[in-house]
Design a protein around this motif. Structure first.
Motif, PDB file in Angstrom:
ATOM      1  N   PRO A  72      41.475  19.256  -1.222  1.00 25.74           N
ATOM      2  CA  PRO A  72      41.040  17.879  -1.005  1.00 25.74           C
ATOM      3  C   PRO A  72      40.232  17.768   0.272  1.00 25.74           C
ATOM      4  O   PRO A  72      40.540  18.393   1.284  1.00 25.74           O
ATOM      5  N   ALA A  73      39.171  16.989   0.206  1.00 30.55           N
ATOM      6  CA  ALA A  73      38.382  16.755   1.408  1.00 30.55           C
ATOM      7  C   ALA A  73      39.221  15.955   2.391  1.00 30.55           C
ATOM      8  O   ALA A  73      39.994  15.081   1.995  1.00 30.55           O
ATOM      9  N   PRO A  74      39.121  16.242   3.675  1.00 36.11           N
ATOM     10  CA  PRO A  74      39.914  15.501   4.645  1.00 36.11           C
ATOM     11  C   PRO A  74      39.518  14.034   4.661  1.00 36.11           C
ATOM     12  O   PRO A  74      38.372  13.680   4.415  1.00 36.11           O
ATOM     13  N   SER A  75      40.500  13.183   4.925  1.00 38.14           N
ATOM     14  CA  SER A  75      40.227  11.769   5.045  1.00 38.14           C
ATOM     15  C   SER A  75      39.514  11.537   6.373  1.00 38.14           C
ATOM     16  O   SER A  75      39.118  12.465   7.056  1.00 38.14           O
ATOM     17  N   THR A  76      39.367  10.286   6.733  1.00 34.76           N
ATOM     18  CA  THR A  76      38.769   9.998   8.039  1.00 34.76           C
ATOM     19  C   THR A  76      39.720  10.516   9.089  1.00 34.76           C
ATOM     20  O   THR A  76      40.606   9.814   9.565  1.00 34.76           O
ATOM     21  N   ARG A  77      39.558  11.774   9.446  1.00 33.35           N
ATOM     22  CA  ARG A  77      40.537  12.495  10.246  1.00 33.35           C
ATOM     23  C   ARG A  77      40.318  12.243  11.732  1.00 33.35           C
ATOM     24  O   ARG A  77      39.204  12.317  12.230  1.00 33.35           O
ATOM     25  N   ARG A  78      41.398  11.942  12.404  1.00 35.02           N
ATOM     26  CA  ARG A  78      41.328  11.816  13.857  1.00 35.02           C
ATOM     27  C   ARG A  78      41.299  13.210  14.478  1.00 35.02           C
ATOM     28  O   ARG A  78      41.378  14.212  13.784  1.00 35.02           O
ATOM     29  N   ALA A  79      41.178  13.272  15.767  1.00 38.26           N
ATOM     30  CA  ALA A  79      41.148  14.569  16.444  1.00 38.26           C
ATOM     31  C   ALA A  79      42.382  15.374  16.085  1.00 38.26           C
ATOM     32  O   ALA A  79      43.489  14.848  16.070  1.00 38.26           O
ATOM     33  N   ALA A  80      42.186  16.669  15.793  1.00 38.38           N
ATOM     34  CA  ALA A  80      43.283  17.518  15.335  1.00 38.38           C
ATOM     35  C   ALA A  80      44.133  17.977  16.506  1.00 38.38           C
ATOM     36  O   ALA A  80      44.240  19.156  16.817  1.00 38.38           O
ATOM     37  N   GLY A  81      44.755  17.036  17.164  1.00 36.53           N
ATOM     38  CA  GLY A  81      45.638  17.375  18.271  1.00 36.53           C
ATOM     39  C   GLY A  81      46.626  16.262  18.509  1.00 36.53           C
ATOM     40  O   GLY A  81      46.297  15.090  18.371  1.00 36.53           O
ATOM     41  N   GLU A 116      44.691   8.011   2.743  1.00 35.58           N
ATOM     42  CA  GLU A 116      44.932   7.167   3.912  1.00 35.58           C
ATOM     43  C   GLU A 116      46.279   6.448   3.857  1.00 35.58           C
ATOM     44  O   GLU A 116      46.669   5.819   4.844  1.00 35.58           O
ATOM     45  N   ARG A 117      46.970   6.534   2.723  1.00 34.63           N
ATOM     46  CA  ARG A 117      48.250   5.840   2.617  1.00 34.63           C
ATOM     47  C   ARG A 117      49.301   6.552   3.465  1.00 34.63           C
ATOM     48  O   ARG A 117      49.426   7.774   3.420  1.00 34.63           O
ATOM     49  N   GLU A 118      50.058   5.790   4.224  1.00 33.50           N
ATOM     50  CA  GLU A 118      51.115   6.362   5.056  1.00 33.50           C
ATOM     51  C   GLU A 118      52.282   6.791   4.190  1.00 33.50           C
ATOM     52  O   GLU A 118      52.749   6.023   3.355  1.00 33.50           O
ATOM     53  N   ARG A 119      52.737   8.007   4.392  1.00 39.57           N
ATOM     54  CA  ARG A 119      53.821   8.564   3.592  1.00 39.57           C
ATOM     55  C   ARG A 119      54.914   9.126   4.501  1.00 39.57           C
ATOM     56  O   ARG A 119      54.636   9.593   5.602  1.00 39.57           O
ATOM     57  N   PRO A 120      56.163   9.135   4.021  1.00 45.04           N
ATOM     58  CA  PRO A 120      57.238   9.777   4.789  1.00 45.04           C
ATOM     59  C   PRO A 120      57.089  11.289   4.737  1.00 45.04           C
ATOM     60  O   PRO A 120      56.297  11.831   3.952  1.00 45.04           O
ATOM     61  N   VAL A 121      57.870  11.970   5.566  1.00 44.49           N
ATOM     62  CA  VAL A 121      57.751  13.423   5.702  1.00 44.49           C
ATOM     63  C   VAL A 121      59.106  14.086   5.468  1.00 44.49           C
ATOM     64  O   VAL A 121      60.121  13.667   6.035  1.00 44.49           O
ATOM     65  N   LEU A 122      59.111  15.119   4.640  1.00 40.20           N
ATOM     66  CA  LEU A 122      60.295  15.939   4.410  1.00 40.20           C
ATOM     67  C   LEU A 122      60.089  17.289   5.071  1.00 40.20           C
ATOM     68  O   LEU A 122      59.124  18.003   4.770  1.00 40.20           O
ATOM     69  N   ARG A 157      55.135  16.378  14.272  1.00 40.97           N
ATOM     70  CA  ARG A 157      55.025  14.967  13.869  1.00 40.97           C
ATOM     71  C   ARG A 157      53.643  14.410  14.204  1.00 40.97           C
ATOM     72  O   ARG A 157      52.991  13.776  13.370  1.00 40.97           O
ATOM     73  N   GLY A 158      53.185  14.637  15.438  1.00 41.59           N
ATOM     74  CA  GLY A 158      51.888  14.122  15.837  1.00 41.59           C
ATOM     75  C   GLY A 158      50.743  14.717  15.039  1.00 41.59           C
ATOM     76  O   GLY A 158      49.791  14.022  14.664  1.00 41.59           O
ATOM     77  N   LEU A 159      50.825  16.003  14.751  1.00 42.01           N
ATOM     78  CA  LEU A 159      49.762  16.661  13.997  1.00 42.01           C
ATOM     79  C   LEU A 159      49.715  16.187  12.551  1.00 42.01           C
ATOM     80  O   LEU A 159      48.629  16.023  11.981  1.00 42.01           O
ATOM     81  N   LEU A 160      50.870  15.961  11.946  1.00 47.96           N
ATOM     82  CA  LEU A 160      50.891  15.439  10.575  1.00 47.96           C
ATOM     83  C   LEU A 160      50.331  14.026  10.518  1.00 47.96           C
ATOM     84  O   LEU A 160      49.668  13.637   9.556  1.00 47.96           O
ATOM     85  N   ARG A 161      50.592  13.260  11.547  1.00 47.93           N
ATOM     86  CA  ARG A 161      50.013  11.920  11.632  1.00 47.93           C
ATOM     87  C   ARG A 161      48.494  12.020  11.701  1.00 47.93           C
ATOM     88  O   ARG A 161      47.771  11.310  11.006  1.00 47.93           O
ATOM     89  N   ASP A 162      47.999  12.911  12.543  1.00 45.05           N
ATOM     90  CA  ASP A 162      46.560  13.037  12.728  1.00 45.05           C
ATOM     91  C   ASP A 162      45.864  13.647  11.521  1.00 45.05           C
ATOM     92  O   ASP A 162      44.775  13.223  11.136  1.00 45.05           O
ATOM     93  N   GLU A 163      46.484  14.647  10.921  1.00 44.52           N
ATOM     94  CA  GLU A 163      45.851  15.368   9.814  1.00 44.52           C
ATOM     95  C   GLU A 163      45.984  14.666   8.472  1.00 44.52           C
ATOM     96  O   GLU A 163      45.053  14.679   7.664  1.00 44.52           O
ATOM     97  N   PHE A 164      47.160  14.060   8.218  1.00 43.07           N
ATOM     98  CA  PHE A 164      47.453  13.564   6.871  1.00 43.07           C
ATOM     99  C   PHE A 164      47.952  12.119   6.833  1.00 43.07           C
ATOM    100  O   PHE A 164      48.458  11.676   5.811  1.00 43.07           O
TER     101      PHE A 164
END
Length: 341
Positions: free
Chosen positions: A40-49, A95-101, A164-171
């Motif tokens: 999948p193409a990345p969404s409007t991705r913030r800085a990867a950090g 772009e939909r916010e999802r929980p993380v397992l 946690r922060g990276l998953l927020r930024d990436e996905f």
């Protein structure tokens, strides 16, 4: 949740169990960034950090839903691999916010174990959850190592904060999380939930070390560390001289802090009923049996609700853990806001 072929466990995993069993009897580089076709193409991705300085330095797509990230982690002081499994729904709504397992691996294994040994890809395909499988190093213990006062590597901070922060930024991952693990990963699931109250809405342990002060457990932990060529004292120090550190990392001693977290604990007795050739795994599972029973009783005494499956039979192997993950799913899903148990 069964694979088409029977898994007997990797040679290194079986050697690890033999090493721990022997102790019990005696004592009583970054991936290059790449994208697979169809990813999948990345969404409007913030800085990867992340805010704490961790950053993604490599991405390798295995298929359209599975990507291996290489994370440059200040907490660990190294580049650390992380596998991420996306739901089918992600492609249409990234772009939909999802929980993380979180799915945590065991000792002498790695971050690929859950997708190698189980069918989580298929089982979770229709669940609107991002699944992450972070490395905890070869011991599979996601903790901040004492290491003679240096407190490094710190896999706890890596998994709980940096990932946690990276998953927020990436996905676009949301703040709601649940955690589950096998063996030392089972320890990690309960330890992280107890040490960071509120960080995980649900936690599940399958054959985990849940009371490091129980008879024989220090020997088990020491054997795991020694198997990887490290001094046992580098983990949490001496059980006597650094007793406070051991206590601060013991799920049993922190059990009261698990109140409010949905819990699932499973443990076999070590009497084989489906894998008669795995005698070493049976011995290890039987050794863990008593401390798991004590942990569940302790939770009950504290008034902390837990769904427990302490079953006769089973060995310290994926042949038991696959079914236990599926049985624990209602508990994990409820914590993730995907259903009720």
């Amino acid at each position: 949740m069964r694979r088409s072929r029977r898994h007997r466990g990797s040679p290194r995993a079986r050697l690890a169990v033999l090493t721990v069993t022997a102790a019990l009897l005696a004592t009583g580089g970054a991936l290059e960034a790449s994208t697979a076709q169809g990813a999948p193409a990345p969404s409007t991705r913030r800085a990867a950090g992340a805010d704490d300085g961790a950053r993604v330095v490599g991405r390798h797509w295995l298929d359209e839903r599975t990507v291996d990230l290489t994370v440059r982690s200040p907490a660990v002081g190294a580049d650390v691999p992380v596998r991420v499994l996306l739901p089918v729904s992600y492609a249409e709504a990234p772009e939909r916010e999802r929980p993380v397992l979180y799915l945590l691996h065991g000792a002498h294994d790695d971050y690929t174990s859950w997708t190698r040994e189980t069918d989580v890809e298929e089982f979770l395909a229709g669940q609107d959850v991002i699944t992450v499988m972070p490395s905890a190093g070869p011991t599979g213990i996601p903790t901040d190592w004492w290491n003679f006062g240096r407190r490094t590597p710190d896999y706890e901070t890596f998994q709980v904060d940096e990932v946690r922060g990276l998953l927020r930024d990436e996905f676009h991952a949301g703040p709601r999380r649940a955690v589950a693990g096998v063996s030392t990963g089972g320890y990690g699931a309960l330890a992280l939930a107890a040490r960071r109250p509120g960080a995980f809405a649900a936690a599940a342990s399958y054959s985990g070390i849940l009371d490091t002060s129980a008879p024989g457990m220090t020997s088990v932990v020491d054997a795991i560390i020694a198997r990887e060529g490290r001094l046992p004292a580098t983990l949490w120090g001496s059980p006597l001289l650094q007793r406070a550190d051991w206590t601060a990392h013991n799920p049993y001693r922190l059990a009261a802090r698990l109140k409010g977290t949905r819990l699932y604990v499973s443990q076999g007795s070590g009497i084989p009923n489906d894998d008669f050739g795995n005698l070493d795994g049976a011995i290890l599972e039987g050794t863990l049996w008593w401390q798991a029973q004590g942990f569940v009783r302790h939770l009950t005494d504290l008034g902390v609700p837990v769904r427990a499956h302490l079953y006769r039979g089973g060995t310290h192997a994926w042949s038991a853990w696959r079914g236990e993950f599926e049985a624990s799913w209602p508990t994990l899903a409820a914590g993730l806001g995907l259903g009720t148990d």
